[in-house]
Design an enzyme around this catalytic site. Structure first.
Site, PDB file in Angstrom:
ATOM      1  N   LYS A 603     -13.771 -32.716   6.109  1.00 50.27           N
ATOM      2  CA  LYS A 603     -12.587 -32.692   5.244  1.00 50.27           C
ATOM      3  C   LYS A 603     -12.878 -32.028   3.906  1.00 50.27           C
ATOM      4  CE  LYS A 603      -8.348 -34.510   4.437  1.00 50.27           C
ATOM      5  NZ  LYS A 603      -7.412 -33.616   5.105  1.00 50.27           N
TER       6      LYS A 603
HETATM    7  C1  F6R Z   1      -7.361 -27.471   7.527  1.00 47.83           C
HETATM    8  C2  F6R Z   1      -7.943 -27.839   6.249  1.00 47.83           C
HETATM    9  C3  F6R Z   1      -8.836 -26.865   5.587  1.00 47.83           C
HETATM   10  C4  F6R Z   1      -8.761 -27.022   4.063  1.00 47.83           C
HETATM   11  C5  F6R Z   1      -9.806 -26.118   3.377  1.00 47.83           C
HETATM   12  C6  F6R Z   1      -9.693 -26.197   1.878  1.00 47.83           C
HETATM   13  O1  F6R Z   1      -6.528 -28.463   8.034  1.00 47.83           O
HETATM   14  O2  F6R Z   1      -7.731 -28.919   5.769  1.00 47.83           O
HETATM   15  O3  F6R Z   1      -8.563 -25.560   5.962  1.00 47.83           O
HETATM   16  O4  F6R Z   1      -7.490 -26.676   3.639  1.00 47.83           O
HETATM   17  O5  F6R Z   1     -11.077 -26.533   3.772  1.00 47.83           O
HETATM   18  O6  F6R Z   1      -9.828 -27.493   1.443  1.00 47.83           O
HETATM   19  P1  F6R Z   1      -9.232 -27.998   0.084  1.00 47.83           P
HETATM   20  O7  F6R Z   1      -7.755 -27.932   0.174  1.00 47.83           O
HETATM   21  O8  F6R Z   1      -9.748 -29.391  -0.054  1.00 47.83           O
HETATM   22  O9  F6R Z   1      -9.757 -27.087  -0.984  1.00 47.83           O
END
Ligand code: F6R
Length: 608
Positions: A603
């Site tokens: 995540k």
């Molecule tokens: C897909 C997903 C990832 C995130 C990416 C960026 O479902 O969650 O593609 O969007 O790793 O993460 P953040 O938004 O935490 O910078």
């Protein structure tokens, strides 16, 4: 990327195992390839149990609740250096097993260090980069027998960004280092702890010290000392009372967090609307910053990048703010040409920890006067801390690895800011949109209520065909198409390529044969182009499934239309993305997968 957690109690305690388990459960979103637990007892003995697999299995199979001791360390791993196996799981012992340490991050010169340390006679057990941090520290500790001095020397050998927690059997303390990866410290009544995740600490104490890059901390149960890792100088930083509310993950009757979070979207958008309406000064400051910029770059990765593409559409069309979405990973290569004080970098990130985004921020903070502002979902996250202004997208705790509700709340934040900015400039369409924003929660709810069966049916069709597919989008729907394709890949493990629909004829069209599946989220307002793009596929016998509000033109041109409730053109990305989220979810379930924890990912991506 991974997560580390290290706690020191005032005396040896049986509750150590339970505390380590409690901490580890909050870190699992950062990596679920492997997990490891270590404890130091007062008699100088240690326990270290670790291995590949899901956290709960490791907790059970290795009897972690029986851990006792005064000091303990946990690490949750997402593999980068070295496959997930027992040796590469963290924490690691040093050669003589009297030091135990674990890291989060990447040590990019691991191979070279491993050779060097082997040649110096150290025992290297695996190929993991975290082990190199332990040996670098060991190298100098054996010389100086001083935590601070040894770590100051060790960091000069280590190339990369990391956070590190470690302890020695002969000292009653732990040491933690923040070098580019997140790390927080919590001060309790009979303990002090450090962790990669703020929420994991807030379960124990609200007395928080926000650590900064370059901090080296040495702590026991009642006292901590922070030093500048480069100069050794003392740093005084008292704890602050942290009032951030931590939500507990709870499935409340759903089979998976992904479907629960899809259903939560109307409520979360409504809460966000209320919050933004009550934060007018902050939103206006945000808008003023955007209005004054020569260039606005929306910097993000993955799902947040897709939200930024739609966000750029909103800002350009509704507010005449010329915003450009840029993938964080290539900003420094293509766009970072001497940003000036009149440039604004708007970082968009659910976790607020994504390394690709932080790689954009750090050089700007050090070298230029461009403004960094952000939209995050995690209060107190690294990106939020580095930003002049922060809008929290307030989607609440997102437990499922695939982003769903954070995406819709990012979209809504963009739409709100764009509509208000346009309204302040007296732009008619923005005025109209701003007064209708309260319709969006109902629109999402109605979509969920009406499309479920059709999404299950389409998912079954995709699983039966068992092939790759495309997801095309035009105009306002480009970000939706990329997001739909990402969700399908992420949870159904089939290649689904997201593409701007006018590009499809430039090569990819050759993939189309009888019934080749193409998902096509579309707005009726773009029919002049979308109909041509549908026709180009249909005459070649492809199977085009349009997702759109009711519209005769699409019903006639495509194989099938998933009809979403009627809405303004600017609201169509909200309803249509829900359909794609549901198709991805049902395809994952039908394929026998667990959409909440897709293989190989995590995540929060705190590595390059
Ligand atoms: C897909 C997903 C990832 C995130 C990416 C960026 O479902 O969650 O593609 O969007 O790793 O993460 P953040 O938004 O935490 O910078």
């Amino acid at each position: 990327m991974c997560g580390v957690f290290g706690i020191v109690y005032s005396k040896e305690t049986d509750k150590l195992g339970d505390s380590l388990i409690k901490g580890s459960r909050k870190l699992v979103y950062r990596g679920y390839d492997s997990a490891g637990f270590a404890s130091f007892k007062e008699d100088g003995s240690t326990m270290l149990r670790k291995g590949p697999g899901m956290l709960e299995d490791i907790i059970k199979s290795k009897n972690i609740s029986e851990f006792s001791g005064k000091r303990g360390i946990v690490q949750l791993r997402w593999a980068t250096f070295g496959e997930p196996n027992e040796e590469n799981s963290q924490p690691h012992y040093d050669s003589d097993k009297d030091i135990i340490g674990a890291h989060n991050g990447n040590i990019v010169n691991t191979e070279q260090l491993s050779e060097q340390f082997k040649a110096e006679g150290m025992t290297i057990r695996g190929t993991n980069d975290g082990e190199m941090v332990v040996h670098a520290y060991e190298k100098f500790y054996n010389q100086y027998h001083d935590m601070k001095k040894s770590m100051m020397k060790a960091q000069t050998l280590l190339k990369g960004d990391y956070a590190f927690v470690c302890g020695n059997t002969e000292l009653d303390k732990l040491m933690a280092v923040k070098m580019g990866s997140s790390l927080y410290m919590g001060i309790g009544d009979d303990f002090i702890l450090c962790s990669s995740d703020l929420g994991s600490i807030l379960q124990f104490t609200r007395n928080i010290v926000f650590l900064k890059d370059g901090d080296l901390v040495i702590y026991d149960d009642h006292e901590y000392h922070i030093y500048d890792i480069h100069t050794g100088k003392d740093i005084t930083r008292p704890p602050e009372e942290c009032n951030i509310k931590i939500e507990e993950a709870n499935l409340v009757g759903y089979d998976h967090y992904m479907i629960k979070e899809i259903h939560e979207q109307p409520k979360r958008v409504q809460e966000l609307l209320n919050l933004l309406a009550n934060s007018q000064q902050l939103v206006k400051n945000f808008i003023e910053t955007l209005n004054q910029a020569d260039h606005v770059y929306l910097v993000a990765s993955g799902t947040s990048y897709h939200a930024s593409i739609v966000g750029a559409y909103y800002l350009n069309h509704l507010a005449e703010i010329h915003a450009v979405p840029v993938l964080a990973g290539y900003f420094n290569e293509y766009y970072n040409i001497s940003p000036t004080a009149k440039d604004v970098i708007l970082c968009v990130s659910q976790s607020g920890e994504t390394k690709d985004v932080i790689n954009v921020i750090n050089p700007i903070l050090h070298n230029t006067s461009a403004k960094i502002i952000s939209m995050v979902n995690v209060t107190g996250s690294s990106i939020a801390q580095k930003s002049e202004l922060v809008l929290n997208v307030s989607a609440g705790l997102e437990t499922s690895v695939p982003a769903t509700k954070s995406y819709t709340n990012q979209l809504f934040t963009f739409l709100y800011v764009a509509a208000l900015a346009g309204k302040m400039k007296n732009l008619d369409k923005a005025n109209e949109i701003f007064t209708q924003l309260e319709k969006i929660p109902g629109l999402i709810q109605e979509t969920i209520d009406t499309v479920k069966e059709e999404c299950e049916d389409i998912a079954a069709l995709l699983v039966k065909r068992d092939s790759d597919l495309y997801c095309l989008g035009y105009g306002i729907q480009y970000g939706t198409a990329l997001e739909g394709a990402l969700k399908i890949k992420e949870v159904y493990y089939k290649h689904c390529e997201g593409m701007y629909s006018s590009e499809f004829k430039h090569g990819p069209l050759s993939i189309v044969d009888k019934n080749y599946p193409i998902l096509f989220p579309a707005s009726p307002a773009d029919d002049h182009m979308v109909i041509s793009h549908i026709n180009e596929i249909m005459v070649r016998k492809g199977n085009v499934i349009v997702i759109s509000p009711q519209y005769k033109g699409y019903a006639k041109a495509a194989s099938r239309v998933v009809v979403v409730p009627d809405s303004d053109h600017y609201f169509v990305p909200f309803s249509t993305v829900v359909v794609l989220q549901l198709i991805a979810y049902y395809a994952s379930i039908l394929a026998g997968l667990n959409p909440d924890f897709p293989r190989n990912i995590s995540k929060t991506l705190t590595v390059d």
